[in-house]
Scaffold this motif. Structure first.
Motif, short mmCIF file in Angstrom:
data_model
loop_
_atom_site.label_atom_id
_atom_site.label_comp_id
_atom_site.label_asym_id
_atom_site.label_seq_id
_atom_site.Cartn_x
_atom_site.Cartn_y
_atom_site.Cartn_z
N GLN A 65 7.62 23.88 62.08
CA GLN A 65 8.47 23.73 60.89
C GLN A 65 8.86 25.10 60.35
N SER B 486 17.90 16.52 53.55
CA SER B 486 17.92 17.92 53.11
C SER B 486 17.79 18.03 51.60
N GLU B 487 18.39 17.09 50.88
CA GLU B 487 18.21 17.10 49.42
C GLU B 487 16.74 16.96 49.05
N GLU B 489 14.16 17.67 50.90
CA GLU B 489 13.37 18.85 51.26
C GLU B 489 13.46 19.92 50.18
N GLU B 490 14.64 20.01 49.57
CA GLU B 490 14.81 21.01 48.51
C GLU B 490 14.21 20.56 47.20
N ASP B 491 14.35 19.26 46.92
CA ASP B 491 13.87 18.73 45.65
C ASP B 491 13.14 17.41 45.91
N SER B 496 17.69 15.84 40.49
CA SER B 496 19.09 16.11 40.17
C SER B 496 19.99 14.92 40.47
#
Lengths: 514, 642
Positions: A65, B486-487, B489-491, B496
């Protein structure tokens, strides 16, 4: 140029270009000598770090990862040349043959994974991931149940056996073979699969159990609950439970289970008779999770008082106050006599409900779990594993637990390995973990059951529970198991007591599939 | 290799304008009338989803290699995904229809005719009937096409065998093609292929040993391949698609049988007929085709068209088209189409369209999905609209947006309930229903996303990612799944995301263990968030459904109830009923209760008195008086929307 003249030229050209390309690929792209050091451990999935692993385990394939376009892993230990794995994807799949040789030659030694990744053409090296190879092998197979997230209805429930050396998975019995019936509660005598039983429930083929003795399967026309085989193999003690499932509207875990009533019975393999263990079947108490000591002289089990009057209300009053004590009772095999129940560890002392006792085959340690209340620890996020030294009766909480539920544990036949279920990865789906337990009873960092595809768990919407270690593969294939399960000639048993009328047998997921 | 006179291509070249017209009409009918998107949408609702669900990846494909017919099954799964676009689905069905016409021509040609004439359209019409009835016989269709493809290959081998080593080559071809067809398309395709070869060899070519060989191969291949190689039980080795086919309802099986049987029947009858005609004419065998049919000159075609013989052909085609039209018209399942359209619009949040189609639903009949979708559409139409208009549509006691009686429960209703529970803030109940849907409905991409959202709300991003990674395997859903991953993973809390934020606000916090009634569920939601308008309106609707007028009046004291200005029609009617029940008199018209509502109550009361115990008569007159859409009518007769 004629076609005749062109052909040899093409062959010569190909002979020069192809090996050249291959050489370039091998030499230019995988040169890690100038790799920059990254002063931290790499992130990998599953987490195979700081663990003690068996010398006979299949490759610990993993996914890196970390960013990168190419990845390289050197796997090295003391006595053999390292294995080099290169990959253009983050998936690291270790060649099984080389892996096996490396583990075999390095029993008791450290094992290092040196990981490199190439970012924008530059290699970078992470700190080495360290593990240790135990000198003691683990039993060759793990038998577990594979289910969806069942509430009221299910589609498929199966029992699988996993070859720990090769990761090959084979069905032991599949629910679809008995018209989407339920298969459960598999238990083995002394980790030997030639004496075992599996519970089954099917709308078409009835409820009962498949009992394997001396490698031959027969259908028993009686359902066995949580079962434990006497070390002699001559009898099996099992619980009979009136189980009810209910749901929470705002707790983390939606499902909950309560035993409205339960008792212990035993089944004599030779005489094919069942009898109630009167001393461990108090009408005012719940008795469940029987477990034999390896010498066959004591039966350990869990017991709690029934706190409600109304046996129809689900959940009953004070359900959250039900806490089980750990008990044991003496048994004389020759005279078939039971002693008086003896308290081993009280819930009052621990403040928690004590469940699922399992004794190591060497008789030294008792592994059990405790949770806030109730009888079904895997549905309780508070459930953790504990190890008791049976000589001193002192217990401790090993550092193998998580904030999610741990339960359904078993020992390997050499007492050095445990397998257990845990929901630590996400809190919903149960996975099987393996952990090394040393001579002092210290359990080491567990690792998830490896899979050939390291991404297998990433989207597996099934639970793998009740992992039982067995010393050999089950000698009967799934087709034969299914044939026995479907057969009409189930052998009956003679009830020696009123046990049959004490409680009704049911499953936590009551109404059945649709 | 030199072409052999009378090749298969010759028969193919004879496809003319009639086929083109037929296919165009066929395509347009399937595209615009049947609407293949609705067939895609019906998966998991009126048809099982699992047999048509597909995942990207080798392991999913490899699993299909483990059984005879797996490849066709895999292809059927993939082709089904394209039904999302109606035109693409119509194109797939039309191509299959065209290939079947072609195959009929080949068979007719082999038995001495130029083309399959009228019979060539029969398989296509069988397919049309099935799809028009919102079945999805993609597997049997592909299975038949595979068998026909195998037969064409055999014919090619047969032509080659004319040159040298005929029997050995044909026997080998027979065995090889039969095995491939069996492995690719399953037992029914193997059976069809061998039947065609047996008829062809026995009647057309008069090589009866090869005919017998075809019968033997047909019987032995399932045993050797199905049982020995794939280790299937005898039943599975011989049992084929057309017996138990997912996507084909029992009424439709006969059409599938015809689709299978028409090919060997055509080959046998045309051969025998041709032979009989020849015998009658006493002429030597002549299997050459008319040269004019191979000409592609347009002017020549026009000249030929004017030919008397072709006028007869044209009238034949006109008859075929008329019959096809009648079949298509009668096969069209308008009711299912409406139900599916309502559900499709509801799933896409197109609420005005839901209500628009709901107007056309037959009165007095009901469908659980429709009732629920209409209730949702009314709720979304504006504050109080549900209590204003719900009895304008069919309502049935016990059928609400929440728990259904057991007999009405399906996998899809569990998913529907889960979505409703989530909107109510009952995340655990939503999880429970969604998990049950996952077990019984299979992993639909929408359900996977829904489960991901539930787990995000419960602060379990890792589990949410598992569902999204599974969704990542679904073709045409990868982009959205990847974006959400991906959203996440970021948050990990997706704080949001406005939708997640809104749902988090609604989540209930007070735990309850054990079963709850619908009323308890709704009250719990309202208690934890008094501004939960959805819970409030469903609570009122629940009381209207159960006829609890006292509870309606009690609930109106809630701050959201005080906002109703004026009171919705059914609530006014409920107050009138309450007044009659409690005080034995009609209330006076006032600011809350309109004069019209009271007039209707008086009228309804009069009708009731006039008919006494004659409920049927009272119902009929009340409906005639326009009272079939009132709460009074529902309260008295348990029906509405009449």
């Amino acid at each position: 140029m004629t076609r005749k003249a062109r052909s040899p030229l093409l062959v010569i050209l190909a002979a020069l270009v192809l090996p050249g390309t291959w050489m370039w690929f091998r030499s230019e792209n995988w040169n890690i000598e100038d790799a920059a050091n990254i002063d931290r451990l790499p992130h990998i999935r599953p987490d195979f770090s700081d663990a003690v692993i068996p010398p006979n385990i299949a490759p610990l394939n993993f996914v890196v990862q970390e960013p990168g376009t190419r990845f390289l892993v050197n796997i090295r230990s003391k006595h053999t040349t390292p294995i080099r794995v290169v990959s253009r994807s983050p998936k690291i799949e270790i060649p099984p043959q080389l892996w096996r040789s490396l583990l075999e030659a390095n029993r008791g030694e450290d094992l290092h994974f040196e990981l490199y990744s190439q970012v924008e053409g530059r290699w970078q090296q992470f700190q080495s991931i360290n593990n240790r190879i135990a000198p003691h092998p683990i039993d060759g197979h793990l038998v577990y149940r594979l289910t969806g997230q069942i509430h009221n209805f299910w589609n498929e429930i199966s029992i699988f056996q996993h070859d720990l050396a090769t990761n090959e998975k084979l069905p032991v019995i599949e629910g679809k073979a008995i018209e989407h019936g339920c298969v459960n509660c598999h238990s083995f005598s002394n980790n030997r699969p030639n004496q075992m039983c599996i519970g089954m429930r099917s709308s078409q083929y009835g409820s009962g159990a498949i009992v394997v003795t001396n490698g031959e399967a027969k259908k028993l026309g009686r359902k066995l609950g949580y079962t434990t085989w006497h070390p002699s193999g001559r009898l099996a003690v099992y619980s009979i439970n009136k189980v009810r499932q209910f749901f929470h509207t705002a707790q983390s875990s939606v499902r909950d289970v309560i035993d409205m009533d339960s008792a212990l019975e035993y089944f004599d393999v030779e005489t094919e008779q069942v009898s109630l263990i009167q001393q461990a079947s108090d009408r005012k108490r719940l008795e469940t999770y029987p477990c034999w000591s390896p010498d066959g002289e004591h039966l350990y089990y869990c017991s709690a008082p029934i706190l409600w009057e109304d046996s129809d209300a689900v959940p009953p009053e004070r359900y959250a106050e039900v806490k089980y004590d750990l008990m044991r009772i003496h048994y004389d095999l020759e005279t078939d006599t039971w002693g008086e129940p003896e308290l081993v560890l009280s819930a009052e002392k621990t403040g928690l409900s004590i469940l699922q006792p399992r004794i190591s085959p060497d008789g030294k340690f008792l592994l059990f779990c405790m949770c806030r209340y109730g009888c079904f620890p895997i549905y309780q996020p508070t459930s953790d594993l504990y190890i008791m030294d049976l000589e001193t009766r002192e217990y401790m909480k090993p550092d193998i637990n998580s904030s999610s539920a741990e339960a359904w544990h078993s020992w390997s036949s050499n007492s050095r390995w445990i397998a257990f279920s845990s929901r630590r990865r996400g809190g919903v789906f149960t996975r099987c973990y393996l952990s090394f337990v040393d001579e002092s009873g210290q359990a080491h960092k567990p690792f998830i059951l490896p899979q050939n595809d390291p991404e297998a768990y990433d989207s597996l919407l099934k639970s793998m529970s009740v992992p039982e270690l067995t010393s050999a593969p089950i000698p009967i294939d799934a087709q034969e198991m299914a044939r026995v399960a479907r057969s009409e000639d189930a052998f009956g048993v003679d009830a020696m007591s009123e046990a049959t009328t004490l409680v009704d047998m049911s499953e936590p997921w009551e109404p059945g599939h649709r | 290799m030199k072409p052999i006179p009378g090749t298969i291509e010759k028969s193919i070249r004879t496809i003319g304008w009639d086929t083109a017209f037929f296919l165009l009409a066929f395509f347009l009918y399937v595209w615009l009338v049947i609407d293949p998107h609705l067939i895609h949408h019906s998966l998991g609702i009126t048809m099982p989803l699992e047999p048509f669900s597909v995942s990207i990846g080798w392991s999913f494909f490899a699993e299909h290699l483990s059984r005879p017919g797996g490849l066709v099954e895999y292809a059927a799964r993939w082709l089904t995904q394209f039904f999302w676009w109606s035109w693409a689905g119509a194109l797939i069905i039309s191509c299959a229809a065209y290939l079947m016409c072609l195959a009929m021509d080949v068979l007719a040609f082999e038995s001495g005719f130029k083309r399959g004439h009228v019979a060539r359209y029969v398989p296509a019409m069988m397919m049309l009937v099935a799809w028009a009835g919102y079945n999805h016989p993609i597997r049997p269709v592909l299975s038949v096409l595979t068998a026909l493809g195998g037969f064409v290959l055999y014919l090619v081998a047969s032509r080659l065998s004319v040159v040298k080593r005929p029997v050995l080559l044909l026997a080998t071809s027979l065995l090889a093609i039969s095995t491939v067809v069996y492995i690719t398309a399953g037992p029914s395709a193997g059976l069809l292929f061998n039947a065609l070869v047996a008829i062809y060899e026995t009647f057309v070519k008069r090589r009866w040993p090869l005919g017998v060989a075809a019968v033997c191969v047909g019987a032995l291949v399932p045993w050797a391949v199905g049982m020995a190689l794939f280790q299937n039980a005898i039943r599975n080795a011989y049992d084929g698609f057309f017996i138990h086919t997912p996507g084909v309802e029992s009424w439709c099986i006969r059409y599938m049988l015809i689709m299978h049987l028409i090919f060997p029947a055509t080959l046998a009858t045309t051969t025998l007929f041709h032979r009989f005609r020849k015998a009658k004419a006493g002429s030597p065998e002549s299997r050459t085709l008319d040269s004019e049919t191979t000409t592609h000159d347009a002017a020549a075609n026009v000249r030929v068209w004017l030919n008397k013989q072709h006028l007869w052909g044209a009238s034949q085609i006109a008859i075929v088209f008329s019959v096809a039209g009648v079949i298509a018209w009668s096969a069209s399942n308008v009711e299912t189409r409406r139900i599916l359209r309502i559900n499709d619009f509801a799933q896409r949040g197109m609420w005005p369209q839901v209500l628009s189609i709901a107007q056309d639903l037959p009165k007095g009949q009901y469908n659980v999905y429709c009732i629920r979708n209409i209730q949702l559409a009314l709720y979304h139409a504006g504050a109080g609209q549900l209590s204003e208009d719900m009895f304008r549509y069919t309502q049935v006691p016990g059928i609400s947006l929440l728990q259904l009686p057991k007999a009405q429960q399906t996998a899809y209703t569990s998913f529907q309930e889960s979505q409703v529970y989530l909107q109510l803030g009952q995340v655990n109940l939503a999880q429970r229903c969604a998990c049950e849907a996952l077990e019984t409905l299979s992993d639909s991409p929408e359900l996977l996303e829904h489960l991901a959202v539930i787990n995000i709300l419960k602060d379990r991003p890792e589990t949410a990612m598992m569902f999204l990674r599974e969704r990542l395997k679904k073709p045409f859903h990868r982009r959205t799944a990847r974006a959400m991953l991906s959203e996440l993973e970021e948050d990990p809390q997706l704080a949001s995301d406005p939708r997640v934020r809104q749902l988090r606000k609604l989540m209930i916090r007070t735990d309850h263990a054990g079963d709850q009634t619908n009323e308890e569920v709704l009250k719990a939601s309202l208690q934890d968030d008094p501004n939960n308008r959805f819970a409030f309106e469903l609570l009122i609707a629940n009381y209207l459904h159960t006829g609890r007028t006292d509870k309606i009046i009690e609930t109106l004291a809630h701050p959201l109830g005080l906002k109703f200005q004026p009171l919705p029609r059914h609530i006014q009617e409920a107050i009138v009923v309450y007044s009659l029940q409690t005080y034995g008199r009609m209330p006076e018209p006032n600011a809350q209760i309109g004069a019209h509502v009271i007039d209707q109550a008086i009228q309804f009361d009069r009708i009731g008195r006039r008919y006494g115990t004659d409920n049927q008569g009272a119902q009929a007159e009340a409906i005639a008086a326009g009272l079939g859409t009132t709460f009074y009518f529902y309260f008295k007769f348990g029906a509405s929307g009449l």
